[in-house]
Design an enzyme around this catalytic site. Structure first.
Site, PDB file in Angstrom:
ATOM      1  N   THR A 209      -7.059  -0.834   1.381  1.00 23.36           N
ATOM      2  CA  THR A 209      -7.791  -1.189   0.174  1.00 23.36           C
ATOM      3  C   THR A 209      -8.946  -2.049   0.644  1.00 23.36           C
ATOM      4  O   THR A 209      -8.867  -2.639   1.707  1.00 23.36           O
ATOM      5  CB  THR A 209      -6.898  -2.061  -0.745  1.00 23.36           C
ATOM      6  N   ARG A 237      -0.519   9.604  -8.580  1.00 28.33           N
ATOM      7  CA  ARG A 237       0.026   8.258  -8.348  1.00 28.33           C
ATOM      8  C   ARG A 237      -1.093   7.232  -8.396  1.00 28.33           C
ATOM      9  O   ARG A 237      -2.148   7.410  -7.802  1.00 28.33           O
ATOM     10  CB  ARG A 237       0.725   8.189  -6.989  1.00 28.33           C
ATOM     11  N   VAL A 238      -0.854   6.140  -9.099  1.00 24.69           N
ATOM     12  CA  VAL A 238      -1.805   5.046  -9.152  1.00 24.69           C
ATOM     13  C   VAL A 238      -1.110   3.779  -8.666  1.00 24.69           C
ATOM     14  O   VAL A 238       0.009   3.487  -9.076  1.00 24.69           O
ATOM     15  CB  VAL A 238      -2.346   4.866 -10.589  1.00 24.69           C
ATOM     16  N   GLY A 239      -1.762   3.065  -7.768  1.00 27.53           N
ATOM     17  CA  GLY A 239      -1.209   1.815  -7.246  1.00 27.53           C
ATOM     18  C   GLY A 239      -1.741   0.612  -8.006  1.00 27.53           C
ATOM     19  O   GLY A 239      -2.142   0.722  -9.172  1.00 27.53           O
ATOM     20  N   ASP A 240      -1.772  -0.524  -7.343  1.00 25.67           N
ATOM     21  CA  ASP A 240      -2.134  -1.762  -8.034  1.00 25.67           C
ATOM     22  C   ASP A 240      -3.636  -1.997  -8.129  1.00 25.67           C
ATOM     23  O   ASP A 240      -4.072  -2.816  -8.939  1.00 25.67           O
ATOM     24  CB  ASP A 240      -1.487  -2.963  -7.326  1.00 25.67           C
ATOM     25  N   THR A 260      -3.979  -6.253  -1.496  1.00 30.20           N
ATOM     26  CA  THR A 260      -3.826  -4.983  -0.794  1.00 30.20           C
ATOM     27  C   THR A 260      -2.410  -4.878  -0.252  1.00 30.20           C
ATOM     28  O   THR A 260      -1.783  -5.892   0.006  1.00 30.20           O
ATOM     29  CB  THR A 260      -4.838  -4.858   0.363  1.00 30.20           C
ATOM     30  N   GLY A 261      -1.932  -3.647  -0.114  1.00 27.70           N
ATOM     31  CA  GLY A 261      -0.580  -3.466   0.416  1.00 27.70           C
ATOM     32  C   GLY A 261       0.150  -2.368  -0.323  1.00 27.70           C
ATOM     33  O   GLY A 261      -0.481  -1.463  -0.882  1.00 27.70           O
TER      34      GLY A 261
END
Lengths: 343, 343
Positions: A209, A237-240, A260-261
């Site tokens: 990120t 898929r959606v992350g943070d 990030t992560g």
């Protein structure tokens, strides 16, 4: 099977988590990260050089905007645009591939004074997703737009649109093909009645990120985050990164934050907003709050990742439970610091 | 123009915000809401009856699951499924239309013990989005899936799939057509050189949501939220309902929360997580925390909406700055309370 996979990933990740935080840097006007990066063992002198040069350009671009009278929002956008345009970072041009062989990008931005925010998720044609997020914030009545609706909005706003193939880079293509190959081999062995192989551990380079936090001369904070997501992620898929409160938050009463992560953990623990809350309601410093969230809560849960935090007084802190974090900051008088591992 | 529209909406909303909260109900095992509903002036005896009957069925369905040894997660899912299947609520079957004439549904669910969560956004074929959200939580390694990827995942999981036309109901179709008609008339007048008409105020019935919070015999909390979004929303717009920390949150150390209202404000203020944070770090009660967020922070910002909160001791509280909130709860011994306006 998915459930087993999930548990397996968590255990594998947990075993490797470290605990680190840099000393607080004071008088910072812009801080950035480029993801938790690669493990030391994968690092080459060329990659190291490329990352440091990219972070430096991003800091200089944001700093120039601040010096020209720009706001913290301008600086965040400028710094992130530079990283989005560089193939070395997993955002914009260098986005990783989904399991469907596509590139789906997410970004968000937030202003600490007004708590206005904008985000886009799952876009495939917006050259600079961070600028798309800012357009949602400033030119629509919404906060989050997803998929083709978000791409169409960006086009209507006159943002730079590219064919999806723009995001297809050689090294990311190779990364996804390697994974598919390993998966196919594992399947072949299973089909032939062999013992199930252990899951391939998630390589750090599979998720990345970029992000930025800034404090301008008016005392206003801003934060932004942009990503191509996780290599081989399920399409959709959606992350943070595009989730306000998870990957990004800014509140003039506390701090501006970008994370990030392993995004799923950052959503479940509402990491950015949790750091702000601990600062406001427990009275913790930026360093203590981010340390509690990244190096205690997330570490215990097996969630690998990092945060960068800039408080309203210009104190910049990073916390990461991964081996490294591509990171940098620039102070009011123009001094640049760039780091990759613990230094 | 969008910017002007946004400001106009905020001002119109601000002028109307009230401030209300019910007394705390103790020993509650399941609490639900069906959105902030319609203004008193629009309420008819038939609609009142239909809403109350729907809330009662939902409470009974969730309560039956708890009595059969089900978890709080089971109760939340069961109660929300009932409301999703009833055309009177803006979720599932009764979803409102987007400005493109489509129905796009969002939902999320979270477990307080593990902080596991699942969510889907922008789906068009999943009959019960809350079950889709639970499948993401339990059967994938992700937390949030969007768009066609989410629909495809639900189908692979064997969930009930319907054609998009299933969500097209007579009364929601009429609502969107009325809005388009007014917009066309306004445009015609503008084109003819007439003075710009004031923006049509947002009708409460244009946004709605259903949600549930539960506490089971093991002391575990769960929360869930499901919606069709906002009438005439831009295609691709996502509100707070599928956002963990905004529309939904559950943490066994504090409470389970579901929200409804003008979703953009709920994302920017990370409302659900903010309530949990104030309980954990300021030591506030569920009532004081939700009152601070809904009736002070959101009210000052012009964000209309409501929260339902069930704390880990079974205290159920609702707070709303709208005229009403479709809401109900059931206690351990089976007593049901249902309310619509201040009563």
């Amino acid at each position: 099977m998915s459930r087993i996979l999930f548990t397996g990933m968590v255990l594998l990740t947990m075993a490797n988590l470290t605990q680190a935080a840099d000393k607080v840097v004071t008088d910072v006007v812009l801080g950035i990260h480029g993801g938790i990066g690669v493990d030391k063992i994968e690092m080459t002198p060329e990659h190291d050089k490329e990352v440091r040069a990219g972070l430096k350009s991003a800091l200089e671009a944001g700093y120039a905007r601040l010096n020209a009278g720009g706001t913290s929002l301008d600086a965040v956008e400028a710094a992130i645009r530079v990283m989005e345009d560089l193939p070395v970072f997993n955002a914009g041009k260098g986005a990783v591939f989904t399991n469907a062989g596509t590139n789906e990008l997410d970004a968000s931005i937030m202003e600490g004074k007004t708590k206005k925010a904008g985000a886009i998720a799952g876009v495939t044609t917006v050259k600079n997703p961070i600028t798309g997020a800012r357009a949602v914030m400033e030119q629509s009545k919404h906060v989050l737009l997803i998929g083709p609706g978000a791409d169409a909005f960006a086009a209507r706003q006159g943002l730079e649109i590219v064919p999806p193939s723009y995001f297809s880079t050689e090294h990311r293509r190779k990364a996804i093909e390697d994974i598919w190959k390993r998966e196919a081999e594992a399947k072949k062995k299973r089909d032939a009645g062999g013992a199930a192989l252990p899951e391939t551990p998630v390589k750090k380079s599979q998720y990345g990120t970029v992000g930025a936090v800034s404090l301008d001369r008016h005392g206003n904070l801003a934060a932004g985050t942009s990503t191509g997501g996780m290599t081989n992620k399920m399409a959709g898929r959606v992350g943070d990164s595009p989730i306000i409160g998870a990957g990004t938050y800014a509140d003039n009463d506390a701090a501006a934050i970008s994370c990030t992560g392993h995004g799923e953990f950052f959503i479940r623990y509402a990491v950015s907003h949790e750091i702000v809350s601990q600062m406001k309601y427990r009275g913790l410093s930026a360093a203590d709050a981010s340390n509690d969230v990244i190096n205690r809560q997330l570490k215990n849960a097996g969630g690998e990742g990092a945060s960068i935090v800039l408080d309203r007084n210009g104190n910049f802190v990073t916390a990461y439970n991964s081996e490294g974090l591509y990171r940098g900051c620039i102070t009011r008088d123009g001094k640049i610091q760039i780091r990759i591992f613990e230094e």
